[in-house]
Design an enzyme around this catalytic site. Sequence first.
Site, mmCIF file in Angstrom:
data_model
loop_
_atom_site.group_PDB
_atom_site.id
_atom_site.type_symbol
_atom_site.label_atom_id
_atom_site.label_comp_id
_atom_site.label_asym_id
_atom_site.label_seq_id
_atom_site.Cartn_x
_atom_site.Cartn_y
_atom_site.Cartn_z
ATOM 1 N N HIS A 119 0.853 -1.197 0.000
ATOM 2 C CA HIS A 119 0.000 0.000 0.000
ATOM 3 C C HIS A 119 0.880 1.235 0.000
ATOM 4 O O HIS A 119 1.943 1.246 0.633
ATOM 5 C CB HIS A 119 -0.907 0.021 1.237
ATOM 6 C CG HIS A 119 -2.083 0.932 1.083
ATOM 7 N ND1 HIS A 119 -2.006 2.280 1.325
ATOM 8 C CD2 HIS A 119 -3.342 0.686 0.660
ATOM 9 C CE1 HIS A 119 -3.187 2.840 1.074
ATOM 10 N NE2 HIS A 119 -4.021 1.895 0.677
ATOM 11 N N ASP A 129 -7.983 -5.306 -0.178
ATOM 12 C CA ASP A 129 -8.443 -6.161 -1.277
ATOM 13 C C ASP A 129 -8.094 -7.627 -1.091
ATOM 14 O O ASP A 129 -8.605 -8.477 -1.828
ATOM 15 C CB ASP A 129 -7.838 -5.642 -2.591
ATOM 16 C CG ASP A 129 -8.422 -4.287 -2.951
ATOM 17 O OD1 ASP A 129 -7.657 -3.318 -3.069
ATOM 18 O OD2 ASP A 129 -9.657 -4.195 -3.060
#
Length: 392
Positions: free
Chosen positions: A269, A326
């Site tokens: 991320h 996700d």
Amino acid sequence: RTGLITLDPGYANTGSCTSSITFMDGERGILRYRGIPIQELAQQASFKETAFLLIHGSLPTRDELTQFSEQLTDYSPVHENMRLFFQNFPPNAHPMGILSSMVNSLRSFYPEIANEDEEIKVTVTRLISKIRTLAAMSYKISMGYQVIYPRPDLSYCANFLHMMFDSTVRPYELKEEVVHALRVIWILHADHEQNCSTSAVRLVGSARVNLYAAISSGITALWGPLHGGANQAVIEMLEAIRKGGGDCRSFVERAKNPNDSFRLMGFGHRVYKTYDPRAVIMKEVCHKLLGALGRSDALLDIARELEATALEDEYFISRNLYPNIDFYTGIAFRAMGIPTNMFPVMFAIGRLPGWIAQWLESIRDPHWKLSRPRQIYTGPKETAYTPIDQRV
Ligand code: SDX
């Protein structure tokens, strides 16, 4: 100066901004909407309350929530002529391309209201309500199934599941565990500061386009496999591991190879350099949902093994690469019966309140200007034109 970035007066030109909506601390894994920790909202709030909080800046009173619910019910159907659109997309059209087109076309069906405040109020509520109907219709029509209309007696999340899966031939049983899981998932997705798709909404919105057009650009940006399309890419990756005999280690090694463009989907991320706090909750949602449905999913077992393999590996540890939101959402969507290519659409429905809140914040800012990022030029110095017969 914020100590991190220089905000020029128009700041829109730098692509950075100040915002009072969502707070993220990437080092400590903190996420708050209007100051309220995501964990408390996931445990106690409805998705409608969370949407109201993000858009209006505070949790709704009981009367405000009742009025918002009634408006969402009133706006849930779509113009009958929109069905003709769906029927003319080719069967293999991706639901995100359909959703982006349909949202953009809403302006054609619902023209601007002269009073600006009324235009914003109606358009915001209409869009939050109709995005579910559009998503469910795209699925039903792509499958050749009968379109199911929204019911006034159902909650926001339950109505979506009803429109997606109900049929007059085989009525869909709305299970509380599934509705609860969807509520939590959409709350977790509702906003995330200045991510790629939100930045697209702000940038496009800065040109003073209508909300539908700005949101359509956000849906398009979210479609990318590095962004909201990652939940679909995670499942495709886990399926590939399963087909390959469950060898997680080989996929981890591939992801480490600088000469291979493959990345471990659902990992890493730009902001979080620790476990994504949303992924922590998502992992629990998957476990509880499958347990409540009395089901297991081999892909969840593979996901857990893949996570353990990666988190023991120096490459991932040294780069602070952890599961992001996700990584587990696809498994929950599978358990609900959502088709894989609809996973990014599920992300978009959840993120819509955040996009709207960020758009409202930008258009209401006194410094609001047309976004016009600049560049560092690295091309040739001034050169003369060469006639074509002298070019080699
Ligand atoms: C979302 O911004 C948001 O808030 C987005 C989002 C939201 O709610 O809106 O959180 C939603 O988009 C989540 C991310 C979903 N995408 C994926 O899961 C795709 C896989 N992830 C990677 O593509 C990547 O982690 C990104 C795109 C998410 C972030 O990419 P960055 O910013 O380039 O990552 P980085 O700078 O931290 O990378 C540092 C190093 C690099 O290697 P080196 O150059 O140091 O050798 O880590 C490597 C990267 O190549 N790396 C990975 C990796 N992610 C980063 N290596 C293998 N697998 C990965 N997944």
